[in-house]
Design a protein around this motif. Structure first.
Motif, PDB file in Angstrom:
ATOM      1  N   ALA A   5      48.479  24.133-134.746  1.00  0.00           N
ATOM      2  CA  ALA A   5      48.275  25.194-133.758  1.00  0.00           C
ATOM      3  C   ALA A   5      47.614  24.657-132.499  1.00  0.00           C
ATOM      4  N   SER A   6      46.733  23.661-132.631  1.00  0.00           N
ATOM      5  CA  SER A   6      46.042  23.138-131.458  1.00  0.00           C
ATOM      6  C   SER A   6      46.963  22.292-130.586  1.00  0.00           C
ATOM      7  N   ASP A   7      48.074  21.796-131.152  1.00  0.00           N
ATOM      8  CA  ASP A   7      49.012  20.983-130.384  1.00  0.00           C
ATOM      9  C   ASP A   7      49.998  21.824-129.589  1.00  0.00           C
ATOM     10  N   LYS A   8      50.144  23.081-129.925  1.00  0.00           N
ATOM     11  CA  LYS A   8      51.113  23.949-129.279  1.00  0.00           C
ATOM     12  C   LYS A   8      50.524  24.603-128.034  1.00  0.00           C
ATOM     13  N   THR A   9      51.389  25.016-127.144  1.00  0.00           N
ATOM     14  CA  THR A   9      50.993  25.851-126.014  1.00  0.00           C
ATOM     15  C   THR A   9      51.995  26.991-125.909  1.00  0.00           C
ATOM     16  N   VAL A  10      51.560  28.075-125.321  1.00  0.00           N
ATOM     17  CA  VAL A  10      52.430  29.204-125.039  1.00  0.00           C
ATOM     18  C   VAL A  10      52.774  29.139-123.559  1.00  0.00           C
ATOM     19  N   THR A  11      54.048  29.094-123.247  1.00  0.00           N
ATOM     20  CA  THR A  11      54.485  29.014-121.852  1.00  0.00           C
ATOM     21  C   THR A  11      54.874  30.400-121.371  1.00  0.00           C
ATOM     22  N   VAL A  12      54.171  30.848-120.327  1.00  0.00           N
ATOM     23  CA  VAL A  12      54.366  32.182-119.763  1.00  0.00           C
ATOM     24  C   VAL A  12      54.993  32.046-118.382  1.00  0.00           C
ATOM     25  N   LEU A  13      56.121  32.718-118.175  1.00  0.00           N
ATOM     26  CA  LEU A  13      56.735  32.797-116.853  1.00  0.00           C
ATOM     27  C   LEU A  13      56.188  34.043-116.173  1.00  0.00           C
ATOM     28  N   LEU A  14      55.541  33.867-115.047  1.00  0.00           N
ATOM     29  CA  LEU A  14      54.901  34.958-114.313  1.00  0.00           C
ATOM     30  C   LEU A  14      55.617  35.141-112.981  1.00  0.00           C
ATOM     31  N   TYR A  15      56.226  36.322-112.793  1.00  0.00           N
ATOM     32  CA  TYR A  15      56.986  36.594-111.576  1.00  0.00           C
ATOM     33  C   TYR A  15      56.367  37.740-110.790  1.00  0.00           C
ATOM     34  N   SER A  16      56.014  37.452-109.558  1.00  0.00           N
ATOM     35  CA  SER A  16      55.625  38.464-108.583  1.00  0.00           C
ATOM     36  C   SER A  16      55.777  37.842-107.203  1.00  0.00           C
ATOM     37  N   ASP A  17      56.231  38.631-106.254  1.00  0.00           N
ATOM     38  CA  ASP A  17      56.316  38.135-104.880  1.00  0.00           C
ATOM     39  C   ASP A  17      54.947  38.181-104.199  1.00  0.00           C
ATOM     40  N   ASP A  18      53.972  38.794-104.858  1.00  0.00           N
ATOM     41  CA  ASP A  18      52.622  38.951-104.306  1.00  0.00           C
ATOM     42  C   ASP A  18      51.676  37.949-104.968  1.00  0.00           C
ATOM     43  N   ARG A  19      51.160  37.033-104.185  1.00  0.00           N
ATOM     44  CA  ARG A  19      50.269  35.992-104.697  1.00  0.00           C
ATOM     45  C   ARG A  19      49.033  36.578-105.367  1.00  0.00           C
ATOM     46  N   GLN A  20      48.506  37.674-104.817  1.00  0.00           N
ATOM     47  CA  GLN A  20      47.313  38.300-105.396  1.00  0.00           C
ATOM     48  C   GLN A  20      47.602  38.896-106.776  1.00  0.00           C
ATOM     49  N   VAL A  21      48.780  39.450-106.965  1.00  0.00           N
ATOM     50  CA  VAL A  21      49.165  39.972-108.285  1.00  0.00           C
ATOM     51  C   VAL A  21      49.244  38.823-109.279  1.00  0.00           C
ATOM     52  N   ARG A  22      49.887  37.727-108.874  1.00  0.00           N
ATOM     53  CA  ARG A  22      49.980  36.569-109.774  1.00  0.00           C
ATOM     54  C   ARG A  22      48.591  36.057-110.134  1.00  0.00           C
ATOM     55  N   GLU A  23      47.717  35.984-109.167  1.00  0.00           N
ATOM     56  CA  GLU A  23      46.351  35.502-109.425  1.00  0.00           C
ATOM     57  C   GLU A  23      45.607  36.437-110.375  1.00  0.00           C
ATOM     58  N   SER A  24      45.756  37.736-110.199  1.00  0.00           N
ATOM     59  CA  SER A  24      45.097  38.714-111.085  1.00  0.00           C
ATOM     60  C   SER A  24      45.582  38.581-112.527  1.00  0.00           C
ATOM     61  N   VAL A  25      46.879  38.409-112.695  1.00  0.00           N
ATOM     62  CA  VAL A  25      47.431  38.258-114.052  1.00  0.00           C
ATOM     63  C   VAL A  25      46.938  36.952-114.664  1.00  0.00           C
ATOM     64  N   LYS A  26      46.926  35.875-113.883  1.00  0.00           N
ATOM     65  CA  LYS A  26      46.439  34.591-114.396  1.00  0.00           C
ATOM     66  C   LYS A  26      44.985  34.691-114.836  1.00  0.00           C
ATOM     67  N   LEU A  27      44.173  35.376-114.047  1.00  0.00           N
ATOM     68  CA  LEU A  27      42.767  35.541-114.423  1.00  0.00           C
ATOM     69  C   LEU A  27      42.625  36.375-115.689  1.00  0.00           C
ATOM     70  N   ALA A  28      43.462  37.403-115.821  1.00  0.00           N
ATOM     71  CA  ALA A  28      43.407  38.254-117.012  1.00  0.00           C
ATOM     72  C   ALA A  28      43.811  37.481-118.265  1.00  0.00           C
ATOM     73  N   LEU A  29      44.813  36.631-118.146  1.00  0.00           N
ATOM     74  CA  LEU A  29      45.269  35.843-119.285  1.00  0.00           C
ATOM     75  C   LEU A  29      44.284  34.741-119.652  1.00  0.00           C
ATOM     76  N   GLY A  30      43.738  34.087-118.651  1.00  0.00           N
ATOM     77  CA  GLY A  30      42.865  32.945-118.904  1.00  0.00           C
ATOM     78  C   GLY A  30      43.656  31.748-119.405  1.00  0.00           C
ATOM     79  N   ARG A  31      42.924  30.719-119.840  1.00  0.00           N
ATOM     80  CA  ARG A  31      43.590  29.524-120.355  1.00  0.00           C
ATOM     81  C   ARG A  31      43.975  29.660-121.816  1.00  0.00           C
ATOM     82  N   ARG A  32      43.276  30.556-122.502  1.00  0.00           N
ATOM     83  CA  ARG A  32      43.553  30.803-123.915  1.00  0.00           C
ATOM     84  C   ARG A  32      43.267  32.280-124.155  1.00  0.00           C
ATOM     85  N   VAL A  33      44.250  33.022-124.637  1.00  0.00           N
ATOM     86  CA  VAL A  33      44.118  34.473-124.810  1.00  0.00           C
ATOM     87  C   VAL A  33      43.068  34.804-125.870  1.00  0.00           C
TER      88      VAL A  33
END
Length: 94
Positions: A5-33
């Motif tokens: 499990a520690s060797d795996k990563t989850v790859t998330v495709l994040l689509y928004s034309d708004d940079r602030q929306v993308r940043e908000s989602v990235k902050l909500a997700l964090g590096r590890r859920v």
């Protein structure tokens, strides 16, 4: 957590034309859920064409689409991207 499990990563495709929306989602997700889940790798896209390209490349585990993105909102992307990557999970936010 197992070594596998520690060797795996989850790859998330994040689509928004708004940079602030993308940043908000990235902050909500964090590096590890959660501590018992693998780390998250985020592939950011700002255009529908970039979503299509990323889906064709494969390796996406989860797709988060901004339904209010212009000119091609996230609601139009899942149907076409599902044909290209049938195993990726999708979620829309607005």
């Amino acid at each position: 957590m197992s070594a596998d499990a520690s060797d795996k990563t989850v790859t998330v495709l994040l689509y928004s034309d708004d940079r602030q929306v993308r940043e908000s989602v990235k902050l909500a997700l964090g590096r590890r859920v959660a501590a018992d889940l693998p780390p998250v790798t985020i592939v950011e896209t700002a255009t529908h064409a970039a979503v299509e390209h990323a889906m064709l490349e494969g390796g996406i585990d989860l797709v988060i689409l901004d339904a209010e993105a212009a000119p091609a909102g996230g609601w139009g992307s899942p149907s076409s991207s599902r044909r290209r990557s049938p195993t990726a999970r999708r979620s829309c936010c607005s």
